[in-house]
Design a protein around this motif. Sequence first.
Motif, PDB file in Angstrom:
ATOM      1  N   ILE A 354      33.960  20.803  80.280  1.00 14.33           N
ATOM      2  CA  ILE A 354      34.207  19.659  79.390  1.00 14.33           C
ATOM      3  C   ILE A 354      33.155  19.623  78.277  1.00 14.33           C
ATOM      4  O   ILE A 354      33.466  19.422  77.101  1.00 14.33           O
ATOM      5  CB  ILE A 354      34.208  18.330  80.185  1.00 14.33           C
ATOM      6  CG1 ILE A 354      35.430  18.268  81.115  1.00 14.33           C
ATOM      7  CG2 ILE A 354      34.210  17.123  79.253  1.00 14.33           C
ATOM      8  CD1 ILE A 354      35.401  17.144  82.137  1.00 14.33           C
ATOM      9  N   LEU A 355      31.886  19.841  78.668  1.00 10.01           N
ATOM     10  CA  LEU A 355      30.793  19.830  77.688  1.00 10.01           C
ATOM     11  C   LEU A 355      30.959  20.947  76.658  1.00 10.01           C
ATOM     12  O   LEU A 355      30.806  20.727  75.455  1.00 10.01           O
ATOM     13  CB  LEU A 355      29.442  19.980  78.394  1.00 10.01           C
ATOM     14  CG  LEU A 355      28.910  18.730  79.096  1.00 10.01           C
ATOM     15  CD1 LEU A 355      27.668  19.067  79.906  1.00 10.01           C
ATOM     16  CD2 LEU A 355      28.579  17.617  78.099  1.00 10.01           C
ATOM     17  N   LEU A 356      31.279  22.151  77.147  1.00 10.64           N
ATOM     18  CA  LEU A 356      31.454  23.300  76.238  1.00 10.64           C
ATOM     19  C   LEU A 356      32.622  23.054  75.270  1.00 10.64           C
ATOM     20  O   LEU A 356      32.526  23.317  74.078  1.00 10.64           O
ATOM     21  CB  LEU A 356      31.699  24.587  77.036  1.00 10.64           C
ATOM     22  CG  LEU A 356      30.485  25.150  77.781  1.00 10.64           C
ATOM     23  CD1 LEU A 356      30.897  26.324  78.654  1.00 10.64           C
ATOM     24  CD2 LEU A 356      29.388  25.590  76.800  1.00 10.64           C
ATOM     25  N   ARG A 357      33.706  22.513  75.841  1.00 10.16           N
ATOM     26  CA  ARG A 357      34.897  22.254  75.026  1.00 10.16           C
ATOM     27  C   ARG A 357      34.560  21.263  73.907  1.00 10.16           C
ATOM     28  O   ARG A 357      34.954  21.457  72.761  1.00 10.16           O
ATOM     29  CB  ARG A 357      35.988  21.696  75.941  1.00 10.16           C
ATOM     30  CG  ARG A 357      37.295  21.384  75.245  1.00 10.16           C
ATOM     31  CD  ARG A 357      38.284  20.895  76.288  1.00 10.16           C
ATOM     32  NE  ARG A 357      38.949  22.016  76.915  1.00 10.16           N
ATOM     33  CZ  ARG A 357      40.205  22.373  76.635  1.00 10.16           C
ATOM     34  NH1 ARG A 357      40.902  21.725  75.736  1.00 10.16           N
ATOM     35  NH2 ARG A 357      40.756  23.393  77.245  1.00 10.16           N
ATOM     36  N   SER A 358      33.825  20.185  74.259  1.00  9.32           N
ATOM     37  CA  SER A 358      33.502  19.180  73.236  1.00  9.32           C
ATOM     38  C   SER A 358      32.496  19.759  72.226  1.00  9.32           C
ATOM     39  O   SER A 358      32.510  19.425  71.053  1.00  9.32           O
ATOM     40  CB  SER A 358      32.964  17.900  73.872  1.00  9.32           C
ATOM     41  OG  SER A 358      31.773  18.180  74.570  1.00  9.32           O
ATOM     42  N   TRP A 359      31.629  20.649  72.706  1.00  6.51           N
ATOM     43  CA  TRP A 359      30.620  21.268  71.845  1.00  6.51           C
ATOM     44  C   TRP A 359      31.287  22.152  70.785  1.00  6.51           C
ATOM     45  O   TRP A 359      31.013  22.066  69.594  1.00  6.51           O
ATOM     46  CB  TRP A 359      29.661  22.098  72.701  1.00  6.51           C
ATOM     47  CG  TRP A 359      28.546  22.729  71.917  1.00  6.51           C
ATOM     48  CD1 TRP A 359      28.467  24.004  71.479  1.00  6.51           C
ATOM     49  CD2 TRP A 359      27.345  22.097  71.494  1.00  6.51           C
ATOM     50  NE1 TRP A 359      27.292  24.213  70.807  1.00  6.51           N
ATOM     51  CE2 TRP A 359      26.560  23.039  70.797  1.00  6.51           C
ATOM     52  CE3 TRP A 359      26.839  20.784  71.628  1.00  6.51           C
ATOM     53  CZ2 TRP A 359      25.333  22.769  70.235  1.00  6.51           C
ATOM     54  CZ3 TRP A 359      25.598  20.496  71.074  1.00  6.51           C
ATOM     55  CH2 TRP A 359      24.853  21.486  70.381  1.00  6.51           C
ATOM     56  N   PHE A 360      32.246  22.989  71.259  1.00  7.38           N
ATOM     57  CA  PHE A 360      32.913  23.916  70.336  1.00  7.38           C
ATOM     58  C   PHE A 360      33.947  23.210  69.458  1.00  7.38           C
ATOM     59  O   PHE A 360      34.341  23.730  68.411  1.00  7.38           O
ATOM     60  CB  PHE A 360      33.573  25.066  71.096  1.00  7.38           C
ATOM     61  CG  PHE A 360      32.551  26.045  71.632  1.00  7.38           C
ATOM     62  CD1 PHE A 360      31.705  26.718  70.756  1.00  7.38           C
ATOM     63  CD2 PHE A 360      32.410  26.270  72.996  1.00  7.38           C
ATOM     64  CE1 PHE A 360      30.753  27.623  71.244  1.00  7.38           C
ATOM     65  CE2 PHE A 360      31.463  27.164  73.485  1.00  7.38           C
ATOM     66  CZ  PHE A 360      30.631  27.845  72.610  1.00  7.38           C
ATOM     67  N   ALA A 361      34.394  22.029  69.912  1.00  9.31           N
ATOM     68  CA  ALA A 361      35.402  21.306  69.133  1.00  9.31           C
ATOM     69  C   ALA A 361      34.773  20.552  67.966  1.00  9.31           C
ATOM     70  O   ALA A 361      35.468  20.065  67.088  1.00  9.31           O
ATOM     71  CB  ALA A 361      36.142  20.337  70.031  1.00  9.31           C
ATOM     72  N   ARG A 362      33.429  20.439  67.981  1.00 12.59           N
ATOM     73  CA  ARG A 362      32.751  19.707  66.896  1.00 12.59           C
ATOM     74  C   ARG A 362      32.926  20.442  65.573  1.00 12.59           C
ATOM     75  O   ARG A 362      32.761  21.664  65.496  1.00 12.59           O
ATOM     76  CB  ARG A 362      31.246  19.636  67.183  1.00 12.59           C
ATOM     77  CG  ARG A 362      30.890  18.529  68.142  1.00 12.59           C
ATOM     78  CD  ARG A 362      29.395  18.505  68.312  1.00 12.59           C
ATOM     79  NE  ARG A 362      29.030  17.587  69.378  1.00 12.59           N
ATOM     80  CZ  ARG A 362      27.831  17.533  69.904  1.00 12.59           C
ATOM     81  NH1 ARG A 362      26.891  18.340  69.454  1.00 12.59           N
ATOM     82  NH2 ARG A 362      27.540  16.672  70.850  1.00 12.59           N
ATOM     83  N   PRO A 363      33.222  19.681  64.531  1.00 10.10           N
ATOM     84  CA  PRO A 363      33.317  20.360  63.229  1.00 10.10           C
ATOM     85  C   PRO A 363      31.933  20.846  62.783  1.00 10.10           C
ATOM     86  O   PRO A 363      30.945  20.119  62.904  1.00 10.10           O
ATOM     87  CB  PRO A 363      33.834  19.241  62.293  1.00 10.10           C
ATOM     88  CG  PRO A 363      33.520  17.957  62.996  1.00 10.10           C
ATOM     89  CD  PRO A 363      33.465  18.259  64.462  1.00 10.10           C
ATOM     90  N   SER A 364      31.851  22.066  62.331  1.00  8.38           N
ATOM     91  CA  SER A 364      30.545  22.573  61.919  1.00  8.38           C
ATOM     92  C   SER A 364      30.191  21.982  60.547  1.00  8.38           C
ATOM     93  O   SER A 364      31.042  21.891  59.662  1.00  8.38           O
ATOM     94  CB  SER A 364      30.563  24.092  61.846  1.00  8.38           C
ATOM     95  OG  SER A 364      31.662  24.500  61.077  1.00  8.38           O
ATOM     96  N   SER A 365      28.924  21.570  60.415  1.00 12.19           N
ATOM     97  CA  SER A 365      28.509  20.903  59.175  1.00 12.19           C
ATOM     98  C   SER A 365      28.355  21.929  58.057  1.00 12.19           C
ATOM     99  O   SER A 365      27.940  23.041  58.279  1.00 12.19           O
ATOM    100  CB  SER A 365      27.221  20.158  59.403  1.00 12.19           C
ATOM    101  OG  SER A 365      26.278  21.006  60.020  1.00 12.19           O
TER     102      SER A 365
END
Length: 365
Positions: A354-365
Amino acid sequence: MHNKEQVSALQLSFMIMLFEIGSTPLFLLGAKAKQDSWLAMCTGAAAGLVLLMLLMWIQHRSRHYDLIGMLVLHFGKIAGSAVGGTYSLYFAYQSMRNVRDLGELTALTLLPNSPMSVTMLIFVGTALYAIWKGTEVVFRLPEVLLPVVLSFYAVLVLLLGIMGSLDFNHLAPVFENGFKPIADAALPDIVSFPFGQMIVFLMLWSLWDKPGVPVKNSVAAYLLISIFLIFMNALNVAVLGPAIAGTSQLPFLKTVRTLSNLKFIERLDILVTIQLYIGLLVKMMLFYFCSVKAIAELTGKPAKWWVFPVGAAIYGASFLERDYTQHIAIGLGPSLKIDSVFQVAIPLLLAVSILLRSWFARPSS
């Protein structure tokens, strides 16, 4: 993924309490820690609380899914379904253990001459009927039964107090050999049984009539019942002493039999047996219910398709162990090792996913 059948937060907290009671007060958990067994229970309950927080966090992050849905979502269809299938088997196995407990208890206490196969069939049949009727019936049972169980326990504790059976000197010296024996007795054994069994609620929280997790109700129910179980553990030692309580097959039954001097009440052990039947029946039924729910979700077929086959498998498997000694040896040995995989390892993997999924789903700045 919304479920039509819904339950209230109060029903969930009653279910947590009755499920956690189960057969737990019957045994002296943490007996290896002798008079400090109640401290081992405290340690197990504290570790279980951390695990409960993890499970609630997982549920909170996957609001509309139950455990099977989460596994498929986070592990992918093939791996998720395979792990989900093993969970369905795990729940059925736990249910079978409770059926055997019920059968053995009946033979030991109430009906020594009745064949165990008949009493176990009646128990499985009762649970089958409730599950067949649906979620609402399953969750209405604890509302009726929990007050009965707790009032029975209250009466017995009161009688033990009045009769002067309690000797709290049996609980001394505290920390006689330091904290290590207490931790050894608690981890992983007491965490696996009963506290880690809260894993089943990942199958049930999604039935709540609001999205998310009833955090206050779940934590309050868990804390109240943990205090009750710690107290019952200390009570067995206070009445029997650590040596007898630790070696007795059913210490609480022995504790209640010390009340046999009461001339006006006889056969109080029937009260104990009724309490344990209720606790074990609810526990067995909930594992059975979750097994059916899991397999129905994995196959996409209605749950009613699976109620009879799963019930038949649970009943058949309950004869696999030769006798009560082997049943307990497996239950308190290899079984607890499997538990940590299903109760701790896989939920941790889910949390990481879940943590990895939310981490990779973040839009990159």
